[in-house]
Motif scaffolding. Sequence first.
Motif, PDB file in Angstrom:
ATOM      1  N   LYS A  39       0.816  -1.200   0.000  1.00 35.23           N
ATOM      2  CA  LYS A  39       0.000   0.000   0.000  1.00 35.23           C
ATOM      3  C   LYS A  39       0.860   1.264   0.000  1.00 35.23           C
ATOM      4  O   LYS A  39       0.391   2.325  -0.315  1.00 35.23           O
ATOM      5  CB  LYS A  39      -0.925   0.002   1.221  1.00 35.23           C
ATOM      6  CG  LYS A  39      -2.021  -1.050   1.146  1.00 35.23           C
ATOM      7  CD  LYS A  39      -2.769  -1.117   2.465  1.00 35.23           C
ATOM      8  CE  LYS A  39      -3.819  -2.220   2.453  1.00 35.23           C
ATOM      9  NZ  LYS A  39      -4.891  -1.985   1.513  1.00 35.23           N
ATOM     10  N   ARG A  40       2.155   1.131   0.328  1.00 41.26           N
ATOM     11  CA  ARG A  40       3.029   2.296   0.373  1.00 41.26           C
ATOM     12  C   ARG A  40       4.028   2.293  -0.776  1.00 41.26           C
ATOM     13  O   ARG A  40       4.958   3.087  -0.788  1.00 41.26           O
ATOM     14  CB  ARG A  40       3.774   2.335   1.717  1.00 41.26           C
ATOM     15  CG  ARG A  40       2.864   2.432   2.916  1.00 41.26           C
ATOM     16  CD  ARG A  40       3.603   2.943   4.133  1.00 41.26           C
ATOM     17  NE  ARG A  40       4.771   2.136   4.465  1.00 41.26           N
ATOM     18  CZ  ARG A  40       4.756   1.095   5.276  1.00 41.26           C
ATOM     19  NH1 ARG A  40       3.628   0.694   5.807  1.00 41.26           N
ATOM     20  NH2 ARG A  40       5.865   0.431   5.556  1.00 41.26           N
ATOM     21  N   ASP A  41       3.866   1.390  -1.736  1.00 34.74           N
ATOM     22  CA  ASP A  41       4.797   1.350  -2.866  1.00 34.74           C
ATOM     23  C   ASP A  41       4.826   2.710  -3.556  1.00 34.74           C
ATOM     24  O   ASP A  41       3.806   3.364  -3.762  1.00 34.74           O
ATOM     25  CB  ASP A  41       4.373   0.285  -3.882  1.00 34.74           C
ATOM     26  CG  ASP A  41       4.777  -1.108  -3.429  1.00 34.74           C
ATOM     27  OD1 ASP A  41       5.544  -1.194  -2.444  1.00 34.74           O
ATOM     28  OD2 ASP A  41       4.319  -2.089  -4.046  1.00 34.74           O
ATOM     29  N   GLY A  42       6.034   3.131  -3.923  1.00 40.40           N
ATOM     30  CA  GLY A  42       6.178   4.402  -4.621  1.00 40.40           C
ATOM     31  C   GLY A  42       6.333   5.568  -3.682  1.00 40.40           C
ATOM     32  O   GLY A  42       6.569   6.691  -4.117  1.00 40.40           O
ATOM     33  N   ALA A  43       6.200   5.333  -2.370  1.00 41.30           N
ATOM     34  CA  ALA A  43       6.352   6.413  -1.400  1.00 41.30           C
ATOM     35  C   ALA A  43       7.445   6.021  -0.411  1.00 41.30           C
ATOM     36  O   ALA A  43       7.990   4.924  -0.451  1.00 41.30           O
ATOM     37  CB  ALA A  43       5.031   6.641  -0.659  1.00 41.30           C
ATOM     38  N   SER A  44       7.788   6.940   0.459  1.00 42.46           N
ATOM     39  CA  SER A  44       8.782   6.667   1.487  1.00 42.46           C
ATOM     40  C   SER A  44       8.205   5.668   2.486  1.00 42.46           C
ATOM     41  O   SER A  44       7.145   5.895   3.056  1.00 42.46           O
ATOM     42  CB  SER A  44       9.143   7.968   2.205  1.00 42.46           C
ATOM     43  OG  SER A  44      10.035   7.714   3.253  1.00 42.46           O
ATOM     44  N   VAL A  45       8.897   4.526   2.677  1.00 42.24           N
ATOM     45  CA  VAL A  45       8.395   3.457   3.529  1.00 42.24           C
ATOM     46  C   VAL A  45       8.937   3.625   4.935  1.00 42.24           C
ATOM     47  O   VAL A  45      10.136   3.804   5.130  1.00 42.24           O
ATOM     48  CB  VAL A  45       8.784   2.078   2.966  1.00 42.24           C
ATOM     49  CG1 VAL A  45       8.367   0.975   3.919  1.00 42.24           C
ATOM     50  CG2 VAL A  45       8.149   1.878   1.604  1.00 42.24           C
ATOM     51  N   MET A  46       8.069   3.572   5.921  1.00 44.20           N
ATOM     52  CA  MET A  46       8.490   3.640   7.315  1.00 44.20           C
ATOM     53  C   MET A  46       8.278   2.282   7.964  1.00 44.20           C
ATOM     54  O   MET A  46       7.210   1.684   7.825  1.00 44.20           O
ATOM     55  CB  MET A  46       7.687   4.703   8.078  1.00 44.20           C
ATOM     56  CG  MET A  46       8.004   4.746   9.568  1.00 44.20           C
ATOM     57  SD  MET A  46       7.043   5.986  10.477  1.00 44.20           S
ATOM     58  CE  MET A  46       7.782   7.486   9.831  1.00 44.20           C
ATOM     59  N   ASN A  47       9.300   1.792   8.630  1.00 43.65           N
ATOM     60  CA  ASN A  47       9.165   0.581   9.426  1.00 43.65           C
ATOM     61  C   ASN A  47       8.662   0.968  10.811  1.00 43.65           C
ATOM     62  O   ASN A  47       9.360   1.661  11.555  1.00 43.65           O
ATOM     63  CB  ASN A  47      10.520  -0.138   9.554  1.00 43.65           C
ATOM     64  CG  ASN A  47      10.979  -0.754   8.258  1.00 43.65           C
ATOM     65  OD1 ASN A  47      10.168  -1.181   7.449  1.00 43.65           O
ATOM     66  ND2 ASN A  47      12.283  -0.795   8.053  1.00 43.65           N
ATOM     67  N   PHE A  48       7.471   0.544  11.164  1.00 48.70           N
ATOM     68  CA  PHE A  48       6.934   0.834  12.486  1.00 48.70           C
ATOM     69  C   PHE A  48       7.408  -0.218  13.475  1.00 48.70           C
ATOM     70  O   PHE A  48       7.613  -1.385  13.117  1.00 48.70           O
ATOM     71  CB  PHE A  48       5.402   0.854  12.443  1.00 48.70           C
ATOM     72  CG  PHE A  48       4.828   1.908  11.549  1.00 48.70           C
ATOM     73  CD1 PHE A  48       5.053   3.248  11.799  1.00 48.70           C
ATOM     74  CD2 PHE A  48       4.072   1.560  10.433  1.00 48.70           C
ATOM     75  CE1 PHE A  48       4.534   4.237  10.972  1.00 48.70           C
ATOM     76  CE2 PHE A  48       3.547   2.534   9.599  1.00 48.70           C
ATOM     77  CZ  PHE A  48       3.779   3.875   9.871  1.00 48.70           C
ATOM     78  N   PRO A  49       7.591   0.154  14.748  1.00 50.30           N
ATOM     79  CA  PRO A  49       7.932  -0.846  15.773  1.00 50.30           C
ATOM     80  C   PRO A  49       6.905  -1.972  15.798  1.00 50.30           C
ATOM     81  O   PRO A  49       5.735  -1.775  15.445  1.00 50.30           O
ATOM     82  CB  PRO A  49       7.901  -0.038  17.079  1.00 50.30           C
ATOM     83  CG  PRO A  49       8.134   1.372  16.657  1.00 50.30           C
ATOM     84  CD  PRO A  49       7.481   1.514  15.313  1.00 50.30           C
ATOM     85  N   ILE A  50       7.347  -3.144  16.215  1.00 49.80           N
ATOM     86  CA  ILE A  50       6.485  -4.324  16.279  1.00 49.80           C
ATOM     87  C   ILE A  50       6.407  -4.802  17.718  1.00 49.80           C
ATOM     88  O   ILE A  50       7.440  -5.017  18.358  1.00 49.80           O
ATOM     89  CB  ILE A  50       7.021  -5.450  15.378  1.00 49.80           C
ATOM     90  CG1 ILE A  50       7.036  -5.004  13.913  1.00 49.80           C
ATOM     91  CG2 ILE A  50       6.187  -6.725  15.542  1.00 49.80           C
ATOM     92  CD1 ILE A  50       7.737  -5.981  12.976  1.00 49.80           C
ATOM     93  N   GLU A  51       5.194  -4.943  18.231  1.00 48.99           N
ATOM     94  CA  GLU A  51       4.999  -5.538  19.548  1.00 48.99           C
ATOM     95  C   GLU A  51       4.543  -6.977  19.340  1.00 48.99           C
ATOM     96  O   GLU A  51       3.505  -7.226  18.715  1.00 48.99           O
ATOM     97  CB  GLU A  51       3.968  -4.778  20.383  1.00 48.99           C
ATOM     98  CG  GLU A  51       3.870  -5.318  21.799  1.00 48.99           C
ATOM     99  CD  GLU A  51       2.997  -4.489  22.714  1.00 48.99           C
ATOM    100  OE1 GLU A  51       3.148  -4.607  23.942  1.00 48.99           O
ATOM    101  OE2 GLU A  51       2.152  -3.716  22.205  1.00 48.99           O
ATOM    102  N   ILE A  52       5.340  -7.911  19.834  1.00 49.84           N
ATOM    103  CA  ILE A  52       5.066  -9.336  19.679  1.00 49.84           C
ATOM    104  C   ILE A  52       4.470  -9.847  20.986  1.00 49.84           C
ATOM    105  O   ILE A  52       5.047  -9.648  22.062  1.00 49.84           O
ATOM    106  CB  ILE A  52       6.352 -10.097  19.332  1.00 49.84           C
ATOM    107  CG1 ILE A  52       6.922  -9.583  18.000  1.00 49.84           C
ATOM    108  CG2 ILE A  52       6.091 -11.598  19.263  1.00 49.84           C
ATOM    109  CD1 ILE A  52       8.314 -10.088  17.687  1.00 49.84           C
ATOM    110  N   LYS A  53       3.313 -10.524  20.901  1.00 43.44           N
ATOM    111  CA  LYS A  53       2.577 -10.925  22.093  1.00 43.44           C
ATOM    112  C   LYS A  53       2.317 -12.424  22.100  1.00 43.44           C
ATOM    113  O   LYS A  53       2.116 -13.038  21.059  1.00 43.44           O
ATOM    114  CB  LYS A  53       1.235 -10.185  22.177  1.00 43.44           C
ATOM    115  CG  LYS A  53       1.358  -8.666  22.197  1.00 43.44           C
ATOM    116  CD  LYS A  53      -0.011  -8.009  22.153  1.00 43.44           C
ATOM    117  CE  LYS A  53       0.106  -6.493  22.135  1.00 43.44           C
ATOM    118  NZ  LYS A  53      -1.224  -5.836  22.045  1.00 43.44           N
TER     119      LYS A  53
END
Length: 270
Positions: free
Chosen positions: A16-30
Motif C-alpha cells: 500500500k506504500r509502494d512508490g512512497a517513502s516506507v516507514m518501518n513501524f515498531p512491532i509488539e510481539i505478544k
Amino acid sequence: MRQPLKSFTTAAYRRKRDGASVMNFPIEIKINIDGNIAAALSALDRTQGDQAQKRLIWFAENRQGMADGRLLLDSGVIVRFRSGDTPDELTVKLRPCTTEQLSGRFSDPFDKESFEYKIEEDWSGMRRALSASATRAHPQGALLHAVAPGADAAAPLDTLQLRFLQECAHAVRITGLDALGPIASTKLNNVPLDDLEVDFERWTVVDLDFLELSIRVKPKRGEESHEFEERAERKQKKLESAVQDRGVVISENPENKTRRVLTALARNHP
C-alpha cells in the motif's frame, strides 16, 4: 451479527506504500496464556523483573451500541482508561487500521508534553495488525470520576484525541460512553527469558484470567523492510520457544484478550 475485522499483514502495508517513502513501524510481539496462570508465572520465574505495577483498567463502550449488540471494538476503536501505581492514562486506539486511514499529522508518530501518539504493528501468532494510539497522561486518580457509574466516559477525551478519531475513524460515534470494568492488571517489565527481556501483564476480571507476554522490536537505521520483518520473526520464534521450553502452553484462542474481556463485560453490563 458482528462481522470479523480484516487483518492486514506487514506485506500488505508495504504494497500500500509502494512508490512512497516506507516507514518501518515498531512491532509488539505478544503471547497469551490462559491456563494455570500461577503455575505459568512460577515456570517463567517472573521474580527477576522490575517491581510489579498494579493498575485498574476500564474500557469505554457506547451504551446504545451495547444495547443493540454492537461494540466500538467491532469498528476497530478502543477507548481505555488506566489508573493505579503510575500516572493515569486515557488511550484511544485504532486496531486494526491501515496507513491510508492515518492522515495528516496522524500519519507519523509524535510526542507532545503529556501526549503520545504511536503507530506500531501487533503480532500474536500468525495474526498481524497495524495499530495507532493516542494517549494522554493524567495525574494519579484524576480519571476515576470518568469511570464511575453513570458518568460519561467520553468527557475526558481531549482535543487531539477527538481530532484523531474524527480524521482517522470519522464514521464512529464517540458519545454516551459507559466505562466497563475494572480489570485488575499486574504489570512486570524486563523479565529475563533466555536472551530476551519480556514484559508480563496479568488481567483478572469476571471469571477470566489472562497472562500476556510481550516484547517490542524497533527498526534500525537503514534497515530494509524485509530485513526488519525477518529479524522480528526470529524474535517471535525465540519468545515462543523460551515459553514452550519451560512447559508453558501458549493459548490458541483466536480472539485477543481485549475482545474476550470486552465481550464478557458488555454481556454483564446493566
